[in-house]
Design a protein around this motif. Structure first.
Motif, PDB file in Angstrom:
ATOM      1  N   GLU A   1       0.761  -1.317   0.119  1.00  0.00           N
ATOM      2  CA  GLU A   1      -0.046   0.106   0.137  1.00  0.00           C
ATOM      3  C   GLU A   1       0.882   1.199  -0.048  1.00  0.00           C
ATOM      4  OE1 GLU A   1      -2.773  -0.027   3.263  1.00  0.00           O
ATOM      5  OE2 GLU A   1      -3.939  -1.873   2.491  1.00  0.00           O
ATOM      6  N   LYS A   2       1.975   1.381   0.921  1.00  0.00           N
ATOM      7  CA  LYS A   2       2.635   2.433   0.897  1.00  0.00           C
ATOM      8  C   LYS A   2       3.493   2.811  -0.459  1.00  0.00           C
ATOM      9  CE  LYS A   2       3.824   2.626   5.725  1.00  0.00           C
ATOM     10  NZ  LYS A   2       4.886   2.296   6.617  1.00  0.00           N
ATOM     11  N   GLN A   3       4.130   1.736  -1.144  1.00  0.00           N
ATOM     12  CA  GLN A   3       4.626   1.704  -2.540  1.00  0.00           C
ATOM     13  C   GLN A   3       3.660   2.224  -3.514  1.00  0.00           C
ATOM     14  OE1 GLN A   3       8.009   0.769  -3.178  1.00  0.00           O
ATOM     15  NE2 GLN A   3       7.694   1.851  -5.125  1.00  0.00           N
ATOM     16  N   ALA A   4       2.449   1.691  -3.420  1.00  0.00           N
ATOM     17  CA  ALA A   4       1.303   2.051  -4.576  1.00  0.00           C
ATOM     18  C   ALA A   4       0.967   3.595  -4.209  1.00  0.00           C
ATOM     19  CB  ALA A   4       0.013   1.050  -4.015  1.00  0.00           C
ATOM     20  N   GLU A   5       0.889   3.924  -3.018  1.00  0.00           N
ATOM     21  CA  GLU A   5       0.423   5.301  -2.870  1.00  0.00           C
ATOM     22  C   GLU A   5       1.669   6.163  -3.349  1.00  0.00           C
ATOM     23  OE1 GLU A   5      -1.824   8.816  -1.745  1.00  0.00           O
ATOM     24  OE2 GLU A   5      -2.362   6.752  -1.983  1.00  0.00           O
ATOM     25  N   LEU A   6       2.671   6.032  -3.236  1.00  0.00           N
ATOM     26  CA  LEU A   6       3.801   6.805  -3.562  1.00  0.00           C
ATOM     27  C   LEU A   6       4.011   6.819  -5.171  1.00  0.00           C
ATOM     28  CD1 LEU A   6       6.584   8.374  -3.057  1.00  0.00           C
ATOM     29  CD2 LEU A   6       7.715   6.162  -3.219  1.00  0.00           C
ATOM     30  N   VAL A   7       3.650   5.723  -6.051  1.00  0.00           N
ATOM     31  CA  VAL A   7       3.901   5.671  -7.252  1.00  0.00           C
ATOM     32  C   VAL A   7       2.456   6.516  -7.607  1.00  0.00           C
ATOM     33  CG1 VAL A   7       3.595   4.283  -9.044  1.00  0.00           C
ATOM     34  CG2 VAL A   7       5.202   3.674  -7.398  1.00  0.00           C
ATOM     35  N   ARG A   8       1.487   6.111  -7.009  1.00  0.00           N
ATOM     36  CA  ARG A   8       0.205   6.919  -7.506  1.00  0.00           C
ATOM     37  C   ARG A   8       0.357   8.343  -7.484  1.00  0.00           C
ATOM     38  NH1 ARG A   8      -3.657   9.620  -5.495  1.00  0.00           N
ATOM     39  NH2 ARG A   8      -3.049   9.291  -3.466  1.00  0.00           N
TER      40      ARG A   8
END
Length: 230
Positions: free
Chosen positions: A12-19
């Protein structure tokens, strides 16, 4: 260029950063957390690009590519913690358009996305049919025929043939082909090109062990020849 992007990432943290980085570029981003959701969302949303983590729950990222390549030409940027050459080659051979190994810079990911989208835009523009002997490459329709029969190619195989067919009889080194297909990346080796060539010869050569179309120029590289005589 604003695009609709599906981001398949279970961290989730990685996804939020990329988003956040992608949305700064004015892209529309849909985040999903497993491979099954990635397949379903691509089918329903028809995005311009899928950013796909390989290590996904429910359906592995490589299986996601297998499924989608049978029904879609969506651009796929593969994210992987698997840095071994065989894993990376498998992803490309299945039809991924590019890949990044973790950890990566979000700014580099945005640059890779920009490059892929430009490539996809060029693919939508009308291009002349490329003929080399009995082989024909249609960049506009993304179709290859040989002796009048359609040849099914992965995206990597198609780009290699398109490059060679654009300048028949010219010898390309492996490095030149790597740069044209995937850009510079320190993890890709010459074996990537060799794998594509081996698979293409099975599809377009009368005898793959004695190629007369896609030939090796020893010590230099490969060319698509206009002289198909044995």
């Amino acid at each position: 260029m604003c695009a609709h992007i599906v981001l398949a990432e279970d961290d989730e943290k990685q996804a939020e950063l990329v988003r956040r980085y992608l949305e700064r570029e004015r892209h529309t981003v849909v985040v999903v957390g497993d491979g099954r959701a990635a397949i379903d969302t691509v089918r329903t949303d028809r995005p311009d690009l899928l950013v796909l983590d390989v290590m996904m729950p429910k359906v592995d990222g490589l299986d996601v590519i297998r499924v989608l390549r049978a029904e879609s030409d969506v651009l796929v940027l593969m994210l992987t913690a698997r840095s071994t050459e065989d894993d990376l080659l498998l992803g490309l051979d299945l039809g991924a358009d590019d890949y990044m190994t973790k950890p990566f810079s979000p700014r580099e990911l945005v640059a890779r996305v920009r490059t892929l989208l430009r490539r996809g835009q060029r693919a939508d523009e009308p291009d002349a049919l490329l003929r080399v002997g009995t082989l024909a490459v249609d960049p506009a329709k993304h179709v290859v025929t040989c002796d009048g029969e359609r040849v099914e190619c992965t995206p990597g195989e198609f780009r290699l043939l398109e490059t060679l067919a654009g300048q028949p009889d010219r010898v390309f080194t492996r490095q030149q082909l790597l740069e044209r297909l995937h850009g510079f990346d320190r993890y890709i080796t010459d074996r990537t090109i060799d794998v594509h060539v081996m698979n293409l010869r099975k599809k377009i050569e009368p005898n793959p062990r004695r190629p007369v179309r896609l030939v090796t120029v020893y010590g230099v590289g490969y060319k698509l020849t206009t002289d198909e005589r044995p």
